[in-house]
Design a protein around this motif. Structure first.
Motif, PDB file in Angstrom:
ATOM      1  N   LEU A  72       0.829  -1.202   0.000  1.00 17.73           N
ATOM      2  CA  LEU A  72       0.000   0.000   0.000  1.00 17.73           C
ATOM      3  C   LEU A  72       0.863   1.251   0.000  1.00 17.73           C
ATOM      4  CD1 LEU A  72      -2.796   1.324   0.156  1.00 17.73           C
ATOM      5  CD2 LEU A  72      -2.657   1.123   2.656  1.00 17.73           C
ATOM      6  N   ALA A  73       1.938   1.239   0.776  1.00 17.04           N
ATOM      7  CA  ALA A  73       2.837   2.395   0.825  1.00 17.04           C
ATOM      8  C   ALA A  73       3.444   2.662  -0.548  1.00 17.04           C
ATOM      9  CB  ALA A  73       3.936   2.156   1.856  1.00 17.04           C
ATOM     10  N   ALA A  74       3.909   1.611  -1.207  1.00 15.49           N
ATOM     11  CA  ALA A  74       4.511   1.761  -2.529  1.00 15.49           C
ATOM     12  C   ALA A  74       3.492   2.248  -3.546  1.00 15.49           C
ATOM     13  CB  ALA A  74       5.126   0.444  -2.978  1.00 15.49           C
ATOM     14  N   LEU A  75       2.270   1.722  -3.465  1.00 15.18           N
ATOM     15  CA  LEU A  75       1.230   2.106  -4.410  1.00 15.18           C
ATOM     16  C   LEU A  75       0.804   3.554  -4.195  1.00 15.18           C
ATOM     17  CD1 LEU A  75      -0.528   0.999  -6.685  1.00 15.18           C
ATOM     18  CD2 LEU A  75      -2.186   0.277  -4.960  1.00 15.18           C
ATOM     19  N   ARG A 119      -9.852   4.126  -8.881  1.00 12.08           N
ATOM     20  CA  ARG A 119      -9.070   3.386  -7.898  1.00 12.08           C
ATOM     21  C   ARG A 119      -7.915   4.235  -7.366  1.00 12.08           C
ATOM     22  NH1 ARG A 119      -8.159  -1.789 -11.681  1.00 12.08           N
ATOM     23  NH2 ARG A 119      -7.400  -0.042 -12.942  1.00 12.08           N
ATOM     24  N   ARG A 120      -7.402   5.124  -8.188  1.00 11.36           N
ATOM     25  CA  ARG A 120      -6.329   6.008  -7.721  1.00 11.36           C
ATOM     26  C   ARG A 120      -6.844   6.950  -6.632  1.00 11.36           C
ATOM     27  NH1 ARG A 120      -2.972   7.987 -13.121  1.00 11.36           N
ATOM     28  NH2 ARG A 120      -2.709   5.925 -14.072  1.00 11.36           N
ATOM     29  N   ILE A 121      -8.057   7.450  -6.819  1.00 16.39           N
ATOM     30  CA  ILE A 121      -8.658   8.317  -5.809  1.00 16.39           C
ATOM     31  C   ILE A 121      -8.802   7.562  -4.493  1.00 16.39           C
ATOM     32  CG2 ILE A 121     -10.841   9.380  -5.132  1.00 16.39           C
ATOM     33  CD1 ILE A 121      -9.512  11.220  -6.898  1.00 16.39           C
ATOM     34  N   ARG A 122      -9.275   6.330  -4.559  1.00 18.40           N
ATOM     35  CA  ARG A 122      -9.485   5.556  -3.331  1.00 18.40           C
ATOM     36  C   ARG A 122      -8.160   5.293  -2.622  1.00 18.40           C
ATOM     37  NH1 ARG A 122     -13.179   0.081  -2.589  1.00 18.40           N
ATOM     38  NH2 ARG A 122     -12.457  -0.434  -0.494  1.00 18.40           N
ATOM     39  N   ILE A 123      -7.113   4.976  -3.371  1.00 22.53           N
ATOM     40  CA  ILE A 123      -5.802   4.757  -2.762  1.00 22.53           C
ATOM     41  C   ILE A 123      -5.325   6.035  -2.084  1.00 22.53           C
ATOM     42  CG2 ILE A 123      -3.372   4.291  -3.222  1.00 22.53           C
ATOM     43  CD1 ILE A 123      -5.126   1.810  -3.379  1.00 22.53           C
ATOM     44  N   GLY A 130      -5.583   6.200   8.290  1.00 25.11           N
ATOM     45  CA  GLY A 130      -5.717   5.458   9.531  1.00 25.11           C
ATOM     46  C   GLY A 130      -5.089   4.082   9.561  1.00 25.11           C
ATOM     47  N   VAL A 131      -4.233   3.758   8.606  1.00 24.15           N
ATOM     48  CA  VAL A 131      -3.634   2.431   8.571  1.00 24.15           C
ATOM     49  C   VAL A 131      -2.583   2.276   9.669  1.00 24.15           C
ATOM     50  CG1 VAL A 131      -2.209   0.838   7.205  1.00 24.15           C
ATOM     51  CG2 VAL A 131      -4.093   2.090   6.123  1.00 24.15           C
ATOM     52  N   SER A 132      -1.690   3.247   9.776  1.00 22.84           N
ATOM     53  CA  SER A 132      -0.609   3.169  10.759  1.00 22.84           C
ATOM     54  C   SER A 132       0.047   4.534  10.865  1.00 22.84           C
ATOM     55  CB  SER A 132       0.436   2.125  10.341  1.00 22.84           C
ATOM     56  OG  SER A 132       1.146   2.577   9.194  1.00 22.84           O
ATOM     57  N   PRO A 133       0.780   4.806  11.954  1.00 20.49           N
ATOM     58  CA  PRO A 133       1.516   6.066  12.054  1.00 20.49           C
ATOM     59  C   PRO A 133       2.496   6.249  10.905  1.00 20.49           C
ATOM     60  CG  PRO A 133       1.392   5.002  14.197  1.00 20.49           C
ATOM     61  CD  PRO A 133       0.847   4.016  13.215  1.00 20.49           C
ATOM     62  N   ARG A 134       3.091   5.163  10.453  1.00 20.85           N
ATOM     63  CA  ARG A 134       4.054   5.252   9.351  1.00 20.85           C
ATOM     64  C   ARG A 134       3.387   5.755   8.078  1.00 20.85           C
ATOM     65  NH1 ARG A 134       5.291  -0.082   5.923  1.00 20.85           N
ATOM     66  NH2 ARG A 134       6.424   0.852   4.180  1.00 20.85           N
ATOM     67  N   LEU A 135       2.225   5.197   7.736  1.00 17.62           N
ATOM     68  CA  LEU A 135       1.566   5.622   6.511  1.00 17.62           C
ATOM     69  C   LEU A 135       0.934   7.002   6.662  1.00 17.62           C
ATOM     70  CD1 LEU A 135      -0.044   2.500   4.820  1.00 17.62           C
ATOM     71  CD2 LEU A 135       2.177   3.565   4.485  1.00 17.62           C
ATOM     72  N   GLU A 136       0.529   7.351   7.876  1.00 15.26           N
ATOM     73  CA  GLU A 136       0.024   8.704   8.093  1.00 15.26           C
ATOM     74  C   GLU A 136       1.136   9.721   7.875  1.00 15.26           C
ATOM     75  OE1 GLU A 136      -2.941  11.567   8.979  1.00 15.26           O
ATOM     76  OE2 GLU A 136      -2.911   9.507   8.230  1.00 15.26           O
ATOM     77  N   ARG A 142       3.512  13.562   1.551  1.00 14.97           N
ATOM     78  CA  ARG A 142       3.125  13.764   0.158  1.00 14.97           C
ATOM     79  C   ARG A 142       2.243  14.999   0.019  1.00 14.97           C
ATOM     80  NH1 ARG A 142       6.012  12.003  -3.769  1.00 14.97           N
ATOM     81  NH2 ARG A 142       4.248  12.728  -4.995  1.00 14.97           N
ATOM     82  N   ARG A 143       1.346  15.215   0.981  1.00 17.14           N
ATOM     83  CA  ARG A 143       0.523  16.415   0.919  1.00 17.14           C
ATOM     84  C   ARG A 143       1.380  17.661   1.036  1.00 17.14           C
ATOM     85  NH1 ARG A 143      -4.425  17.255   5.055  1.00 17.14           N
ATOM     86  NH2 ARG A 143      -2.730  17.788   6.479  1.00 17.14           N
TER      87      ARG A 143
END
Length: 220
Positions: A72-75, A119-123, A130-136, A142-143
């Motif tokens: 998910l992170a890579a995508l 699907r890009r919007i959903r990703i 809310g997946v993990s602190p790392r992905l947040e 990125r923002r």
């Protein structure tokens, strides 16, 4: 899982180990876009399901990734990278245009880049939350890149006399939130408008931020 399994080395079928590894990784990411970006979504997916969708084995999965979160992170980075490159390409061709036309080119490129595949919007706006602190941290980083791009465009417009001088940090952050929210809602079918109308509205918002009422552009 202590670490990834070691991938085979050497040439096979006329392709190097690096080429085979890149192909496997691409197949996993393409399968993840289908599963994470549609049904069942990231939280409903498993390593086994992703491997099956990619036409590969779970052993091959662990040769490329440690966890589904890594995928998910890579995508997420890839989807953002596609949109960012589309914007940079558009800005390069709009370098000498007036502010309104340049802004229109920027947002049309971004909007088309992220909405060409729902699907890009959903990703970008749903599955990553809310997946993990790392992905947040990754999402906010990125923002921040998009905020920096808007600030750079605003500062360049100020230098050209097309925008009011000010610190655009907060304004750019608020504006990016508006962009993301509007495009998400439009893609979800909650906004009754064409994509061109959405882009026009974003341009009006940006110009209102850069050229407030009562301010006069500087004569070149």
């Amino acid at each position: 899982m202590g670490g990834r399994l070691r991938a085979p080395t050497g040439r096979y079928g006329g392709r190097s180990a690096a080429e085979r590894q890149a192909e496997r990784r691409r197949r996993f990411l393409d399968a993840a876009l289908r599963l994470f970006g549609d049904t069942p979504g990231y939280r409903g997916s498993t390593v086994a399901a992703l491997s099956q969708a990619a036409g590969l084995s779970t052993r091959q999965f662990y040769e490329e990734f440690r966890t589904l979160e890594d995928v998910l992170a890579a995508l997420h980075l890839e989807v953002n990278g596609w949109a960012e490159q589309a914007v940079l390409d558009a800005l390069a061709t709009a370098e000498d245009l007036p502010l309104a036309e340049r802004a229109t080119a920027l947002f049309r490129a971004y909007a088309q880049g992220v909405t060409c595949d729902p699907r890009r919007i959903r990703i970008t706006f749903v599955e990553i939350i809310g997946v993990s602190p790392r992905l947040e941290e990754q999402r906010l980083a990125r923002r921040a890149r998009w905020v920096d791009l808007i600030r750079a465009e605003a500062d360049a417009a100020v230098a050209r006399g097309e925008a009011a001088p000010r610190d655009y940090r907060l304004a750019a952050t608020a504006f990016i939130g508006s962009v993301n929210g509007l495009l998400h809602d439009w893609t979800a079918g909650w906004v009754d408008a064409t994509l061109d109308e959405v882009v026009d509205e974003l341009v009006r918002l940006l110009l209102g931020m850069l050229q407030p009422q009562g301010w006069c552009p500087r004569t070149p």
